[in-house]
Structures are given as structure tokens and as C-alpha cells.
Design a protein around this motif. Structure first.
Motif, PDB file in Angstrom:
ATOM      1  N   PHE A  33       0.849  -1.186   0.000  1.00  0.00           N
ATOM      2  CA  PHE A  33       0.000   0.000   0.000  1.00  0.00           C
ATOM      3  C   PHE A  33       0.887   1.240   0.000  1.00  0.00           C
ATOM      4  O   PHE A  33       1.878   1.315   0.735  1.00  0.00           O
ATOM      5  CB  PHE A  33      -0.905   0.019   1.235  1.00  0.00           C
ATOM      6  N   PHE A  34       0.533   2.222  -0.835  1.00  0.00           N
ATOM      7  CA  PHE A  34       1.276   3.483  -0.915  1.00  0.00           C
ATOM      8  C   PHE A  34       0.283   4.610  -0.711  1.00  0.00           C
ATOM      9  O   PHE A  34      -0.642   4.789  -1.514  1.00  0.00           O
ATOM     10  CB  PHE A  34       1.966   3.600  -2.279  1.00  0.00           C
ATOM     11  N   SER A  35       0.430   5.370   0.357  1.00  0.00           N
ATOM     12  CA  SER A  35      -0.576   6.362   0.731  1.00  0.00           C
ATOM     13  C   SER A  35      -0.586   7.609  -0.154  1.00  0.00           C
ATOM     14  O   SER A  35      -1.618   8.257  -0.291  1.00  0.00           O
ATOM     15  CB  SER A  35      -0.404   6.776   2.192  1.00  0.00           C
ATOM     16  N   ASP A  36       0.546   7.957  -0.762  1.00  0.00           N
ATOM     17  CA  ASP A  36       0.594   9.134  -1.633  1.00  0.00           C
ATOM     18  C   ASP A  36      -0.017   8.820  -3.002  1.00  0.00           C
ATOM     19  O   ASP A  36      -0.297   7.668  -3.319  1.00  0.00           O
ATOM     20  CB  ASP A  36       2.036   9.613  -1.812  1.00  0.00           C
ATOM     21  N   THR A  37      -0.158   9.841  -3.816  1.00  0.00           N
ATOM     22  CA  THR A  37      -0.710   9.690  -5.160  1.00  0.00           C
ATOM     23  C   THR A  37       0.238   8.893  -6.049  1.00  0.00           C
ATOM     24  O   THR A  37       1.448   9.103  -6.018  1.00  0.00           O
ATOM     25  CB  THR A  37      -0.947  11.080  -5.791  1.00  0.00           C
ATOM     26  N   LEU A  38      -0.331   8.000  -6.842  1.00  0.00           N
ATOM     27  CA  LEU A  38       0.435   7.227  -7.819  1.00  0.00           C
ATOM     28  C   LEU A  38       0.068   7.691  -9.217  1.00  0.00           C
ATOM     29  O   LEU A  38      -1.102   7.949  -9.500  1.00  0.00           O
ATOM     30  CB  LEU A  38       0.125   5.731  -7.674  1.00  0.00           C
ATOM     31  N   SER A  39       1.060   7.790 -10.090  1.00  0.00           N
ATOM     32  CA  SER A  39       0.822   8.202 -11.474  1.00  0.00           C
ATOM     33  C   SER A  39       1.907   7.602 -12.361  1.00  0.00           C
ATOM     34  O   SER A  39       2.881   7.044 -11.866  1.00  0.00           O
ATOM     35  CB  SER A  39       0.829   9.731 -11.585  1.00  0.00           C
ATOM     36  N   ALA A  40       1.743   7.743 -13.662  1.00  0.00           N
ATOM     37  CA  ALA A  40       2.703   7.188 -14.623  1.00  0.00           C
ATOM     38  C   ALA A  40       4.083   7.823 -14.434  1.00  0.00           C
ATOM     39  O   ALA A  40       4.196   9.038 -14.235  1.00  0.00           O
ATOM     40  CB  ALA A  40       2.204   7.411 -16.042  1.00  0.00           C
ATOM     41  N   ASN A  41       5.116   6.995 -14.473  1.00  0.00           N
ATOM     42  CA  ASN A  41       6.510   7.427 -14.373  1.00  0.00           C
ATOM     43  C   ASN A  41       6.836   8.203 -13.096  1.00  0.00           C
ATOM     44  O   ASN A  41       7.764   9.008 -13.084  1.00  0.00           O
ATOM     45  CB  ASN A  41       6.920   8.239 -15.603  1.00  0.00           C
ATOM     46  N   LEU A  42       6.091   7.934 -12.043  1.00  0.00           N
ATOM     47  CA  LEU A  42       6.356   8.559 -10.747  1.00  0.00           C
ATOM     48  C   LEU A  42       7.634   7.972 -10.156  1.00  0.00           C
ATOM     49  O   LEU A  42       7.815   6.756 -10.144  1.00  0.00           O
ATOM     50  CB  LEU A  42       5.185   8.297  -9.789  1.00  0.00           C
ATOM     51  N   THR A  43       8.528   8.818  -9.695  1.00  0.00           N
ATOM     52  CA  THR A  43       9.730   8.383  -8.993  1.00  0.00           C
ATOM     53  C   THR A  43       9.629   8.881  -7.557  1.00  0.00           C
ATOM     54  O   THR A  43       9.401  10.067  -7.327  1.00  0.00           O
ATOM     55  CB  THR A  43      10.997   8.954  -9.662  1.00  0.00           C
ATOM     56  N   ASP A  44       9.774   7.951  -6.599  1.00  0.00           N
ATOM     57  CA  ASP A  44       9.633   8.310  -5.189  1.00  0.00           C
ATOM     58  C   ASP A  44      10.383   7.277  -4.357  1.00  0.00           C
ATOM     59  O   ASP A  44      11.044   6.394  -4.914  1.00  0.00           O
ATOM     60  CB  ASP A  44       8.151   8.344  -4.810  1.00  0.00           C
ATOM     61  N   LYS A  45      10.277   7.389  -3.046  1.00  0.00           N
ATOM     62  CA  LYS A  45      10.938   6.450  -2.140  1.00  0.00           C
ATOM     63  C   LYS A  45       9.902   5.837  -1.201  1.00  0.00           C
ATOM     64  O   LYS A  45       8.938   6.504  -0.828  1.00  0.00           O
ATOM     65  CB  LYS A  45      12.009   7.166  -1.321  1.00  0.00           C
ATOM     66  N   LEU A  46      10.134   4.586  -0.829  1.00  0.00           N
ATOM     67  CA  LEU A  46       9.300   3.928   0.172  1.00  0.00           C
ATOM     68  C   LEU A  46       9.767   4.338   1.552  1.00  0.00           C
ATOM     69  O   LEU A  46      10.910   4.762   1.735  1.00  0.00           O
ATOM     70  CB  LEU A  46       9.407   2.407   0.038  1.00  0.00           C
TER      71      LEU A  46
END
Length: 76
Positions: free
Chosen positions: A7-20
Motif C-alpha cells: 500500500f502506498f498512501s501518496d498519489t500514484l501516477s505514470a513514471n512517478l519516482t519516489d521512495k518507500l
């Protein structure tokens, strides 16, 4: 594709780069033994995304979403 889903609480979108966060990174790398360039799924209320591990640095997983697997189910 892997059947690992997180589960990822932030917004998800195409080509999103983020950290867990630290606990999810620990689970992915130490428990499930996922390495760089392997895939897993992230989901939230907006759908599910195939996600690739870009790097693991200081125990934190940096990822990029690849494609959307499931869209949010519409409620009537």
C-alpha cells in the motif's frame, strides 16, 4: 511479474519516482529479497501500479512506476 503488493498512501501516477518508507523498504529488501530492477506492485484508492526498484541506498528503496495494472473501481 512478482505478486508482492504494498500500500502506498501518496498519489500514484505514470513514471512517478519516489521512495518507500523505512519499514516498507526493509520488508521489500530483507524479507522479500527484491533487488534493483525487479518489479512489485503499489496500490492505493486510485488503483494499482507495476513498479520497478531503481536503487536501494542506505536501506531505502527508490522506485519508479511503470504502468497501471488496475484502475479505481467506480462506485455507484
Amino acid at each position: 511479474m512478482s505478486n508482492i503488493r504494498l500500500f502506498f498512501s501518496d498519489t500514484l501516477s505514470a513514471n512517478l519516482t519516489d521512495k518507500l518508507d523505512k519499514s516498507q523498504s526493509h520488508y521489500l529488501t530483507k524479507v522479500m529479497r527484491v533487488k534493483e530492477n525487479e518489479v512489485f506492485s503499489l496500490f492505493n484508492g486510485n488503483g494499482e501500479w507495476e513498479t520497478r526498484v531503481l536503487e536501494v541506498s542506505k536501506g531505502i528503496v527508490k522506485f519508479q512506476t511503470v504502468k497501471q495494472l488496475k484502475k479505481k473501481k467506480s462506485s455507484k
